[in-house]
Design an enzyme around this catalytic site. Structure first.
Site, short mmCIF file in Angstrom:
data_model
loop_
_atom_site.label_atom_id
_atom_site.label_comp_id
_atom_site.label_asym_id
_atom_site.label_seq_id
_atom_site.Cartn_x
_atom_site.Cartn_y
_atom_site.Cartn_z
N GLU A 93 55.65 34.86 53.78
CA GLU A 93 54.45 34.04 53.95
C GLU A 93 53.23 34.75 53.40
OE1 GLU A 93 55.36 31.50 57.97
OE2 GLU A 93 55.38 33.67 58.16
N GLU A 114 63.75 33.41 60.28
CA GLU A 114 63.21 33.03 61.58
C GLU A 114 64.16 32.17 62.42
OE1 GLU A 114 59.46 33.86 59.15
OE2 GLU A 114 61.46 33.01 58.79
#
Length: 261
Positions: free
Chosen positions: A115, A135
């Protein structure tokens, strides 16, 4: 603020180097580091001596993502309200810097590290680097725009492969998928990033800044702010503003050329 000890900013020759320096945690990000990153972004935005920003990590790591020990201690409300929302805002600030950002990816680019890398305008990966979004394997989501910005910049299918199916890409696979713009041998990402930055600094600085803003707007990154900023530039350069400010200071009605008389 403890986060400052894990970040550094160096500048010279028009190039800024923002480095994550938490080597013992593979440069994983905690809340204090995110607050410090936001402050550094505000500084960089205002510095006229920085025309290009390079983002990299110390040691053999770029960024291991969000520090699991930090976010797993949060309750559901605090996790959503602070860790996700505040972290998202910090990465938005990085992605929307007026200066182009080059990521020198010297280690794994996973989770929050991906990210973070997605905020850059150009990504140079060393040939040993791996890319992924692990994740969901931890029962959590990529909350710092790992689905939204990543899809806009890399495409939905490659994000599906990483985020839903846990696929980890090599540097060459990331290059073919558009996650990386260039692959270099191990240890050469920062040198390559400086070379790219030098080339970029030869281009028109205002044109470069405006072009980045327009590309961001086309991606849906910051359309409203771009429109306001461009309109504000035009208004600020006008004779009308000069007359309006002068009239205010002299306590008289402004004269904008007699329209309406």
């Amino acid at each position: 603020m403890t986060g400052w000890q894990h970040l550094s900013l160096e500048a010279g020759g028009g190039i800024g180097v923002l480095r994550l320096t938490r080597e013992d945690k593979r440069n994983a990000l905690d809340a204090a580091m995110m607050e410090a990153l936001a402050d550094l972004c505000r500084q960089v935005e205002r510095r006229e001596d920085i025309g290009v920003l390079i983002l990299t990590g110390s040691g053999c790591s770029f960024c291991a993502g969000g520090d699991i020990a930090a976010w797993s201690a949060e309750g559901p409300a605090a996790f959503g309200r602070h860790w996700v929302r505040d972290g998202h805002a910090v990465l938005d600030r990085l992605a929307r810097l007026r200066q182009p950002v080059i990521a020198a990816l010297n280690g794994p680019v996973l989770g929050g590290g991906l990210e973070l890398a997605a905020c850059a305008d150009y990504r140079i990966a060393e040939d040993h680097v791996r890319f992924g979004q692990p994740e969901t394997g931890l029962g959590i989501i990529a909350g710092w725009s790992g689905t939204q910005r990543a899809v806009r910049r890399f495409g939905a299918q490659v994000v599906r492969r990483m985020a839903l199916f846990g696929e980890v890409l090599s540097a060459e696979e990331a290059l073919r998928a558009g996650l990386a713009d260039r692959v270099v041998p191990q240890g050469e990402s920062l040198v390559a990033a400086r070379d790219v930055a030098q080339t970029l600094l030869k281009r028109g600085p205002l044109a470069t800044e405006l072009t980045k803003m327009l590309i961001n707007a086309a991606e849906g990154e910051e359309r409203e702010r771009v429109l306001d900023s461009l309109a504000g530039r035009i208004a600020a350069a006008s004779e009308e503003l000069q007359e309006g400010v002068a009239a205010f200071r002299e306590k008289r009605p402004p004269d904008f050329g007699g329209r309406g008389e």
